[in-house]
Design a protein around this motif. Structure first.
Motif, PDB file in Angstrom:
ATOM      1  N   UNK A 158       0.941  -1.202  -0.045  1.00 51.54           N
ATOM      2  CA  UNK A 158      -0.107   0.328  -0.047  1.00 51.54           C
ATOM      3  C   UNK A 158       0.878   1.274  -0.115  1.00 51.54           C
ATOM      4  N   UNK A 159       2.042   1.285   0.618  1.00 54.93           N
ATOM      5  CA  UNK A 159       2.880   2.557   0.677  1.00 54.93           C
ATOM      6  C   UNK A 159       3.468   2.711  -0.590  1.00 54.93           C
ATOM      7  N   UNK A 160       3.874   1.791  -1.428  1.00 52.81           N
ATOM      8  CA  UNK A 160       4.462   1.680  -2.641  1.00 52.81           C
ATOM      9  C   UNK A 160       3.382   2.210  -3.946  1.00 52.81           C
ATOM     10  N   UNK A 161       2.061   1.612  -3.686  1.00 51.98           N
ATOM     11  CA  UNK A 161       1.080   2.023  -4.466  1.00 51.98           C
ATOM     12  C   UNK A 161       0.889   3.527  -4.484  1.00 51.98           C
ATOM     13  N   UNK A 162       0.802   4.041  -3.037  1.00 54.30           N
ATOM     14  CA  UNK A 162       0.389   5.335  -3.058  1.00 54.30           C
ATOM     15  C   UNK A 162       1.394   6.335  -3.544  1.00 54.30           C
ATOM     16  N   UNK A 163       2.657   5.673  -3.647  1.00 51.48           N
ATOM     17  CA  UNK A 163       3.887   6.431  -4.267  1.00 51.48           C
ATOM     18  C   UNK A 163       3.624   6.469  -5.781  1.00 51.48           C
ATOM     19  N   UNK A 164       3.126   5.250  -6.449  1.00 53.74           N
ATOM     20  CA  UNK A 164       2.956   4.820  -7.805  1.00 53.74           C
ATOM     21  C   UNK A 164       1.727   6.064  -8.327  1.00 53.74           C
TER      22      UNK A 164
END
Length: 121
Positions: A87-93
């Motif tokens: 989820x943290x990486x998805x937010x960055x994407x």
């Protein structure tokens, strides 16, 4: 094949049509070199599938590496597909707009199903 250090490592699996790369750890300025090297070492296949489920942090350096890998894979006639981002990486994407440039799939099974559909067409 497995590369990396204590904070980050990468495992690669090559098949006829797909290269699966699984990254685990943090992708930041200290680890982006190992991440980039793993992506560059992947042999040319129609699909480079990058499993991000184990990545806890994706810095600006990691985003730049993804963009560069996307351009490199596309220049060779392939596609870079991101799978299961944390989820943290998805937010960055989403914040960077990269989710509009690269396909992001919820699971490797979904990505594999799409590959079979594309191959059959």
């Amino acid at each position: 094949m497995r590369e990396g250090g204590d904070r980050f490592h990468v495992a690669t699996n090559v098949s006829d049509h797909v290269v699966d790369v699984r990254a685990v750890g943090e992708i930041d300025i200290a680890t982006v070199g190992a991440f980039r090297a793993a992506l560059w070492a992947a042999p040319a296949r129609p699909v480079l599938r990058l499993d991000l489920s184990g990545v806890r942090l994706l810095s600006a350096a990691g985003v730049r590496a993804l963009v560069a890998a996307h351009l490199r894979v596309r220049a060779r006639g392939g596609e870079l597909v991101l799978v299961d981002p944390d989820p943290v990486v998805a937010r960055v994407l989403r914040a960077t707009g990269l989710h509009r440039v690269l396909p992001v799939r919820e699971s490797a099974h979904e990505a594999a199903r799409e590959l079979v559909t594309c191959a059959a067409a």
